[in-house]
Structures are given as structure tokens and as C-alpha cells.
Design a protein around this motif. Structure first.
Motif, PDB file in Angstrom:
ATOM      1  N   GLN A 287       0.804  -1.391   0.136  1.00 23.73           N
ATOM      2  CA  GLN A 287       0.286  -0.016  -0.141  1.00 23.73           C
ATOM      3  C   GLN A 287       1.215   1.048   0.201  1.00 23.73           C
ATOM      4  O   GLN A 287       1.277   1.768   0.791  1.00 23.73           O
ATOM      5  CB  GLN A 287      -0.793  -0.066   1.009  1.00 23.73           C
ATOM      6  CG  GLN A 287      -1.634  -1.299   1.389  1.00 23.73           C
ATOM      7  CD  GLN A 287      -3.320  -1.348   0.343  1.00 23.73           C
ATOM      8  OE1 GLN A 287      -3.882  -0.651   0.494  1.00 23.73           O
ATOM      9  NE2 GLN A 287      -2.619  -1.897  -0.834  1.00 23.73           N
ATOM     10  N   ASP A 288       1.357   1.888  -1.131  1.00 19.10           N
ATOM     11  CA  ASP A 288       1.715   2.762  -1.293  1.00 19.10           C
ATOM     12  C   ASP A 288       1.568   3.884  -2.204  1.00 19.10           C
ATOM     13  O   ASP A 288       2.728   5.370  -2.978  1.00 19.10           O
ATOM     14  CB  ASP A 288       3.275   2.184  -2.222  1.00 19.10           C
ATOM     15  CG  ASP A 288       2.979   2.144  -3.244  1.00 19.10           C
ATOM     16  OD1 ASP A 288       1.958   1.948  -3.978  1.00 19.10           O
ATOM     17  OD2 ASP A 288       3.864   0.934  -4.196  1.00 19.10           O
ATOM     18  N   SER A 289       0.413   4.039  -2.413  1.00 16.27           N
ATOM     19  CA  SER A 289      -0.181   5.411  -3.554  1.00 16.27           C
ATOM     20  C   SER A 289      -1.924   5.549  -2.599  1.00 16.27           C
ATOM     21  O   SER A 289      -2.271   4.656  -1.494  1.00 16.27           O
ATOM     22  CB  SER A 289      -1.010   4.532  -4.494  1.00 16.27           C
ATOM     23  OG  SER A 289       0.316   4.095  -4.772  1.00 16.27           O
ATOM     24  N   PHE A 290      -2.186   6.994  -2.525  1.00 20.87           N
ATOM     25  CA  PHE A 290      -3.554   7.216  -1.841  1.00 20.87           C
ATOM     26  C   PHE A 290      -3.752   8.291  -2.326  1.00 20.87           C
ATOM     27  O   PHE A 290      -3.291   9.052  -3.623  1.00 20.87           O
ATOM     28  CB  PHE A 290      -2.615   8.407  -1.103  1.00 20.87           C
ATOM     29  CG  PHE A 290      -3.966   9.182   0.452  1.00 20.87           C
ATOM     30  CD1 PHE A 290      -4.095   8.422   0.795  1.00 20.87           C
ATOM     31  CD2 PHE A 290      -3.982   9.884   0.100  1.00 20.87           C
ATOM     32  CE1 PHE A 290      -5.476   8.514   2.054  1.00 20.87           C
ATOM     33  CE2 PHE A 290      -4.944  11.225   0.805  1.00 20.87           C
ATOM     34  CZ  PHE A 290      -5.724   9.754   2.250  1.00 20.87           C
ATOM     35  N   MET A 291      -4.548   9.099  -2.751  1.00 18.46           N
ATOM     36  CA  MET A 291      -5.767  10.057  -3.238  1.00 18.46           C
ATOM     37  C   MET A 291      -7.047  10.595  -2.140  1.00 18.46           C
ATOM     38  O   MET A 291      -7.517   9.510  -1.533  1.00 18.46           O
ATOM     39  CB  MET A 291      -6.393   9.032  -4.344  1.00 18.46           C
ATOM     40  CG  MET A 291      -5.712   9.188  -5.594  1.00 18.46           C
ATOM     41  SD  MET A 291      -6.188   9.515  -7.099  1.00 18.46           S
ATOM     42  CE  MET A 291      -6.807   7.698  -7.324  1.00 18.46           C
ATOM     43  N   TYR A 292      -6.790  11.570  -2.365  1.00 18.56           N
ATOM     44  CA  TYR A 292      -8.780  12.033  -1.523  1.00 18.56           C
ATOM     45  C   TYR A 292      -8.652  12.812  -2.761  1.00 18.56           C
ATOM     46  O   TYR A 292      -8.215  14.325  -2.476  1.00 18.56           O
ATOM     47  CB  TYR A 292      -7.928  12.623   0.367  1.00 18.56           C
ATOM     48  CG  TYR A 292      -9.050  13.534   0.033  1.00 18.56           C
ATOM     49  CD1 TYR A 292     -10.540  12.579   0.290  1.00 18.56           C
ATOM     50  CD2 TYR A 292      -9.411  15.005   1.319  1.00 18.56           C
ATOM     51  CE1 TYR A 292     -11.221  13.776   1.186  1.00 18.56           C
ATOM     52  CE2 TYR A 292     -10.011  15.197   1.405  1.00 18.56           C
ATOM     53  CZ  TYR A 292     -10.944  15.085   2.078  1.00 18.56           C
ATOM     54  OH  TYR A 292     -12.518  15.332   2.481  1.00 18.56           O
TER      55      TYR A 292
ATOM     56  N   ASP B 170      -2.206   1.881  -6.717  1.00 21.09           N
ATOM     57  CA  ASP B 170      -2.021   2.449  -7.417  1.00 21.09           C
ATOM     58  C   ASP B 170      -2.902   3.214  -8.233  1.00 21.09           C
ATOM     59  O   ASP B 170      -2.397   3.792  -9.328  1.00 21.09           O
ATOM     60  CB  ASP B 170      -1.206   1.446  -9.313  1.00 21.09           C
ATOM     61  CG  ASP B 170      -3.180   0.617  -8.727  1.00 21.09           C
ATOM     62  OD1 ASP B 170      -3.974   0.866  -8.044  1.00 21.09           O
ATOM     63  OD2 ASP B 170      -3.100  -0.495 -10.237  1.00 21.09           O
ATOM     64  N   ASN B 171      -3.601   3.711  -7.426  1.00 18.50           N
ATOM     65  CA  ASN B 171      -4.431   4.692  -7.638  1.00 18.50           C
ATOM     66  C   ASN B 171      -5.342   4.902  -8.017  1.00 18.50           C
ATOM     67  O   ASN B 171      -6.039   4.682  -9.129  1.00 18.50           O
ATOM     68  CB  ASN B 171      -3.944   6.209  -8.199  1.00 18.50           C
ATOM     69  CG  ASN B 171      -2.995   7.110  -7.103  1.00 18.50           C
ATOM     70  OD1 ASN B 171      -2.205   8.186  -7.526  1.00 18.50           O
ATOM     71  ND2 ASN B 171      -3.207   6.931  -5.889  1.00 18.50           N
ATOM     72  N   CYS B 172      -5.474   3.402  -8.284  1.00 16.94           N
ATOM     73  CA  CYS B 172      -6.505   2.057  -9.160  1.00 16.94           C
ATOM     74  C   CYS B 172      -7.221   1.093  -8.093  1.00 16.94           C
ATOM     75  O   CYS B 172      -6.811   0.679  -7.810  1.00 16.94           O
ATOM     76  CB  CYS B 172      -5.818   1.678 -10.361  1.00 16.94           C
ATOM     77  SG  CYS B 172      -7.636   1.160 -11.277  1.00 16.94           S
TER      78      CYS B 172
END
Length: 254
Positions: free
Chosen positions: A210-215, A229-231
Motif C-alpha cells: 500500500q504505497d499510493s493515496f488519493m483524496y 497504484d491509485n486505481c
């Protein structure tokens, strides 16, 4: 003549030390001779410089005290904020599990219908939710410190994950900025970055790092995603609408 007397006073010499004469002109001349002989002007310069140094030191001390007062005021404001939230804080449910007492700030009752009132999965300030509500889109309390805060997540399938926020980890810090600071992280900002994989306390853990993040906002709802991977396919934390990079891919989520 008045200036000469003032300078003498600063240097600690009194008029009693001057020659006495009945003639005023002779007295002025005697004072001038005395000043020249004792080099009193140089002594006065030293005295003035010393006073200037004292004033400078006092000014620096006052500046330090002002900085200390500012720090104390900031800490006081933090305490006041915590006291202001005390009543709501006590009303929220706590969970005594996994070696400590956890304070609830966000929840969703499984099976609940999505409300059109929810436009942001972190829209509620801490302490403003109805404790009896089926959901709370809450943020972290304002008094928390990033590197001393842990996050516990439980789902209806029996999975229990724990993360520790870390200001030196870009992925963890982006999550902190969302949960605490209500700040967005757009697609591509934190992708394939440093791992922030949770500790698995129960159930099954994520299959990938778990190395990707979005808000960010997707389809009218500001949503949150922690994955690889943001998906949203291999995700450990997915709140709100499905997201894939800058949009949404129905092959991965509805």
C-alpha cells in the motif's frame, strides 16, 4: 554648562569635586580644565556604550519572552479546543481492544443507504456528529499530533487494520493531511511511493504493498483511497466513490 553637569552625573562625579570660585567665568574655565585633565568625555562615551549594550540585551530578552508567550498561547488554544469538544468526545463510543482504548471519529453502519447529504467522506469536524447516527463522515480531533497517532479500521467482514501516522512517510503524511487537515491529494501525487501497509490485527491483509493515496472528488463525492497504484483494485482503505487514477473504472468498482 548644563550638559557638562549631566555628563559628570553619569560618570559618578559630583559638583563638590570642582574648584570653587566667586567668578562665574572662572568657574566655567575651571570645569573645562577639569574635563580635559580627567578625560571625562571618554569616560562618558564608555558609559553611554555600556547603557546601549544593556538596552540591547533587554530588547533581546523581551523578544525571547514574546516568543515564549506566543508558544504558550498556541498550547493554550489547543487545550481550549480540546475542552470545547469534551462533551461531544465523551458522547462518542470508545473501543477497548488490541491493548488500548480507541476513540471513534468516523463510522458507517453496514447496510445503510447512501445519503445525498454526503458530498465528502470527511466532511464533518470532530465532535459534530450525532452519536446515534448510522454514519459519521468525521475528521480527526484538532489536538492530535501526527507522529503520535494511530488509526484503527474495522470492516463488516472481520478485517481489522492498524496504521501509525508518520510525518516522514509521504504516503502516511498525505493520509494525515486528509483525515486531520481536510486537504486533497489528487491522482498521481502519491503513487508508487513509500509503503504504508497496515498491521493486520484480524482477518486478511492486503495482497499488495500500500504505497499510493488519493483524496479527491469523483462523481460529486470527495472520496479517499489507499492502495497500490491509485486505481481501486487492491486497496486497504476505500471510502466513498470508486476511483481509478483521474477518473473511475467500473471494471474495478461500482
Amino acid at each position: 554648562m548644563l550638559r557638562g553637569l549631566l555628563l559628570l552625573f553619569l560618570s559618578g562625579i559630583t559638583t563638590a569635586q570642582f574648584p570653587v570660585s566667586g567668578d562665574q567665568q572662572h568657574l566655567v574655565s575651571s570645569i573645562t580644565d577639569y574635563l580635559e585633565e580627567t578625560e571625562i568625555c571618554y569616560k562618558c562615551d564608555d558609559e553611554v556604550n555600556r547603557l546601549k549594550e544593556i538596552i540591547t540585551n533587554q530588547s533581546e530578552l523581551l523578544a525571547q519572552q514574546a516568543g515564549l508567550l506566543s508558544t504558550l498561547q498556541t498550547r493554550l488554544d489547543s487545550v481550549v479546543a480540546r475542552v470545547d469538544c469534551a462533551e461531544q468526545f465523551m458522547a462518542y463510543e470508545t473501543i477497548d481492544e488490541y491493548g488500548r482504548v480507541w476513540e471513534k471519529f468516523w463510522w458507517w453502519k453496514a447496510g445503510s443507504r447512501w445519503s445525498v447529504a454526503i458530498t465528502d467522506v470527511l466532511q464533518d469536524s470532530y465532535g459534530t456528529c450525532d452519536p446515534d447516527s448510522d454514519y459519521c463522515m468525521g475528521r480527526l480531533p484538532s489536538w492530535l499530533q501526527e507522529d503520535r497517532t494511530e488509526l484503527l479500521a474495522k470492516d463488516s467482514r472481520g478485517n481489522v487494520y492498524k496504521w501509525g501516522f508518520d510525518s516522514n512517510n509521504p504516503t502516511a503524511h498525505a493520509a494525515w493531511l486528509a483525515f486531520y487537515g481536510h486537504q486533497e491529494t489528487l491522482s498521481g501525487r502519491i503513487v508508487n511511493n513509500r509503503a504504508w501497509t497496515p498491521s493486520v490485527l484480524a482477518g486478511t491483509g492486503p495482497e499488495t504493498t500500500q504505497d499510493s493515496f488519493m483524496y479527491r472528488t469523483e462523481n460529486g463525492v470527495k472520496s479517499l483511497l489507499l492502495d497500490d497504484d491509485n486505481c481501486d483494485c487492491w486497496t486497504s482503505l476505500n471510502i466513498g466513490h470508486g476511483m481509478c487514477h483521474g477518473g473511475h473504472n467500473s471494471a474495478h468498482s461500482t
